[in-house]
Scaffold this active site. Structure first.
Site, short mmCIF file in Angstrom:
data_model
loop_
_atom_site.label_atom_id
_atom_site.label_comp_id
_atom_site.label_asym_id
_atom_site.label_seq_id
_atom_site.Cartn_x
_atom_site.Cartn_y
_atom_site.Cartn_z
N TYR A 1 -5.11 4.59 0.14
CA TYR A 1 -6.17 3.73 -0.40
C TYR A 1 -5.74 2.95 -1.64
O TYR A 1 -6.49 2.85 -2.61
CB TYR A 1 -7.44 4.53 -0.71
CG TYR A 1 -7.82 5.53 0.35
CD1 TYR A 1 -7.92 5.15 1.70
CD2 TYR A 1 -8.09 6.85 0.04
CE1 TYR A 1 -8.27 6.06 2.69
CE2 TYR A 1 -8.44 7.77 1.03
CZ TYR A 1 -8.52 7.37 2.34
OH TYR A 1 -8.87 8.28 3.31
N HIS A 2 -4.53 2.37 -1.60
CA HIS A 2 -4.01 1.64 -2.76
C HIS A 2 -3.58 0.22 -2.40
O HIS A 2 -2.48 -0.20 -2.79
CB HIS A 2 -2.81 2.38 -3.37
CG HIS A 2 -3.12 3.72 -3.92
ND1 HIS A 2 -2.14 4.66 -4.19
CD2 HIS A 2 -4.30 4.30 -4.25
CE1 HIS A 2 -2.71 5.76 -4.66
NE2 HIS A 2 -4.01 5.57 -4.71
N PRO A 3 -4.38 -0.59 -1.71
CA PRO A 3 -3.95 -1.96 -1.42
C PRO A 3 -3.79 -2.75 -2.71
O PRO A 3 -4.59 -2.63 -3.64
CB PRO A 3 -5.08 -2.51 -0.55
CG PRO A 3 -6.27 -1.69 -0.89
CD PRO A 3 -5.74 -0.32 -1.19
N ASP B 1 0.86 -1.19 0.00
CA ASP B 1 0.00 0.00 0.00
C ASP B 1 0.89 1.23 0.00
O ASP B 1 2.06 1.18 0.42
CB ASP B 1 -0.91 -0.01 1.24
CG ASP B 1 -1.89 1.17 1.26
OD1 ASP B 1 -2.35 1.57 0.17
OD2 ASP B 1 -2.17 1.69 2.36
N HIS B 2 0.35 2.34 -0.48
CA HIS B 2 1.06 3.61 -0.41
C HIS B 2 0.66 4.34 0.87
O HIS B 2 -0.52 4.64 1.07
CB HIS B 2 0.71 4.48 -1.63
CG HIS B 2 1.29 3.97 -2.91
ND1 HIS B 2 0.59 3.95 -4.10
CD2 HIS B 2 2.52 3.47 -3.19
CE1 HIS B 2 1.37 3.47 -5.05
NE2 HIS B 2 2.53 3.16 -4.52
#
Length: 540
Positions: free
Chosen positions: A473-475, A299-300
């Site tokens: 919000y980048h899983p 994630d980021h």
């Protein structure tokens, strides 16, 4: 007590999840009029008007009517904090409640995927699929398409503080770049967003709505997939829950999981596909050993810096009821103004250290500030400069804790767990401050509000990163594509060792892309649809 219904009807393709990838697949696979396609979505229709207003993510995120409302486990890397992980539970999935930002990543991301043994995933091979989906407002060229259904537009909002941020970044040595999705990513410029004439363009709107009238496409909402049905090593259908009823439906050709980096590994594990020891611990019989399911989570993590200013920002435009009313009226009449705001205005892709050969950090600049979006903006003028590491080396895991699909899985991001990630976090804060020190911004900044100037040494800056950071919000990565022991799918996105099952979503990324993940997920689905058609013969 739940009753079980066995449907007699069979479909050629069953797509599980009507999100960013699922809506694309539903459209492309149903282009073959002879193929019967079933699309299952655990959420409901995208009727909530806030879904279609760009700034509506303030209303749809953390709303159980549209959001799964996941929560991570306590994470030592961020001082034991638990983070909310919004994921769309509605037609369009996360494309219906994300920040609308259109970023593809770097060409090297895809070349690296191919170099790791994933044939056909190099940049030259995926670029046509980015172009295929895109309807670029600026027109077509080598890097952009104009015939696709996904509208990509320039922002309809410009503010002084954003212009100042761009000038400050340039003064700090970052080149201006009007198209970070073009020849090169490095630089500073305005984001583009997935919207059209002031309205969100989700994949439900762009891809599903035009296909919904086709007789060979069936869409079932409020259908929560419980497990995949196997006969030996072949997947033959799915079981899903609608209210109190369990229903089963068969697939003649393939089941395609498009449930995202959390949902797809959860469904696999609940179906007995995963690591045998883990499955045994939670009371699930192992049907197919695949130890990489749920591993490789990435994630980021964005580190938030907030600066108070003496010049007006969006805080001043939207914090009072009359001003909110004025902004709403402007939007209704002209589809312009604050309600067209994407999650950020200005993007920066930069190298945290000069020796690097490509950007490793990304900024999201917002012309406003808030402790939490639901609580409203701050009572003072300010902007937010968030910075994230593009290619974190830390890896987390998704694991079910119960055989019951209604019980959310354990989400362990494992943020800032490596020395490399800690170093980049410290350097990223230093760069954010260097930008803020340039005249264009320094002349209007009155205070570094978050994290504050008391954080100075590298150890203190790392502590600031641990305490003042949030997911962006980048899983991704939990059903990894590849051919190593932890790979879940091959380069055709077929699940290793099983027939009739693919995974098509951000979970297949071996390494997370260098930027926002929605556009790459749509590309993955475009490419997968061709793979599936080629496997079964095109009849369009």
């Amino acid at each position: 007590m739940k009753s079980t219904t066995y449907k007699q009807e069979a479909f050629d393709y069953i797509i599980v999840g009507a999100g960013s990838a699922g809506c694309v697949l539903a459209n492309r696979l149903s282009e073959d009029s002879a193929a019967k396609v079933l699309l299952l979505e655990a959420g409901g229709a995208d009727w909530n008007p806030w879904i279609h207003v760009p700034v509506g993510y303030f209303k749809t995120m953390h709303n159980p009517a549209t959001d799964w409302c996941y929560l991570t486990d306590a994470d030592a890397g961020i001082n034991g904090r638990r983070l909310q992980w919004p994921r769309g539970k509605v037609l369009g999935g996360s494309s219906s409640l994300n920040g609308l930002l259109y970023i593809r990543g770097q060409r090297q991301d895809y070349d690296d995927w191919a170099a790791a043994g994933n044939a056909g995933w190099d940049y030259a091979s995926v670029l046509p699929y980015f172009k295929k989906s895109e309807c670029q407002e600026r027109g077509g060229d080598t890097y952009h398409g104009t015939e696709g259904p996904l509208k990509v537009s320039d922002l309809r909002l410009r503010r002084e503080i954003a212009e100042r941020f761009i000038e400050a970044a340039k003064a700090a040595g970052i080149p201006e770049n009007r198209d970070v999705n073009g020849a090169t990513q490095e630089g500073v410029g305005y984001f583009q967003q997935t919207s059209y004439r002031g309205l969100r363009c989700s994949t439900a709107k762009a891809f599903l709505r035009p296909a919904a009238k086709r007789a060979n496409l069936t869409v079932v909402k409020r259908a929560h997939c419980q497990r995949i049905l196997l006969e030996g090593k072949r997947v033959v259908g799915v079981e899903y829950r609608r209210g109190e009823r369990l229903e089963r439906v068969r697939a003649r050709r393939e089941v395609v999981l498009c449930s995202g980096a959390i949902g797809s590994p959860q469904i696999l594990q609940c179906s007995g596909i995963g690591h045998p020891e883990h499955l045994r611990e939670v009371g699930v019989a192992c049907r197919h050993e695949l130890p990489g399911v749920g591993e490789n989570l990435q994630d980021h993590l964005q580190i938030r810096l907030v600066f108070k200013t003496r010049c007006r920002t969006l805080n001043d435009e939207v914090r009072h009821p009359l001003k909110k009313l004025a902004a709403g009226t402007q939007y209704l009449l002209t589809r312009t103004g604050p309600l067209t705001l994407a999650a950020s205005q200005v993007c920066v892709f930069a190298r945290s250290r000069e020796a690097l050969d490509r950007p490793d950090i990304q900024f999201h600049m917002q012309p406003l500030s808030a402790d939490k979006p639901a609580e409203g903006v701050h009572s003072f003028s300010a902007f937010t400069s968030s910075v994230c590491q593009l290619r974190p080396t830390s890896r987390g895991v998704i694991r079910i804790t119960s055989p019951d699909p209604a019980i959310y899985p354990s989400i362990r991001p494992n943020y800032l767990a490596t020395e490399e990630d800690c170093r980049v976090a410290v350097d990223a804060i230093k760069m954010a401050r260097r930008i803020a020190e340039q005249e264009a911004l320094a002349s209007v900044i009155t205070e570094e509000y978050v994290p504050g100037t008391r954080y100075q040494s590298d150890a203190e800056l790392l502590e600031a990163a641990r305490q003042h950071s949030q997911t962006i919000y980048h899983p991704a990565g939990t059903c990894k594509m590849g051919h190593d022991p932890l790979a879940v799918v091959d380069d055709q996105l077929r699940v290793h060792g099983l027939e009739g099952l693919r995974v098509v979503d951000a979970s297949i990324m071996p390494v997370i892309v260098s930027g926002n993940t929605n556009a790459p997920t749509i590309m993955i689905a475009e490419k997968a649809s061709d793979m599936i058609k080629e496997a079964h013969g095109r009849r369009e």
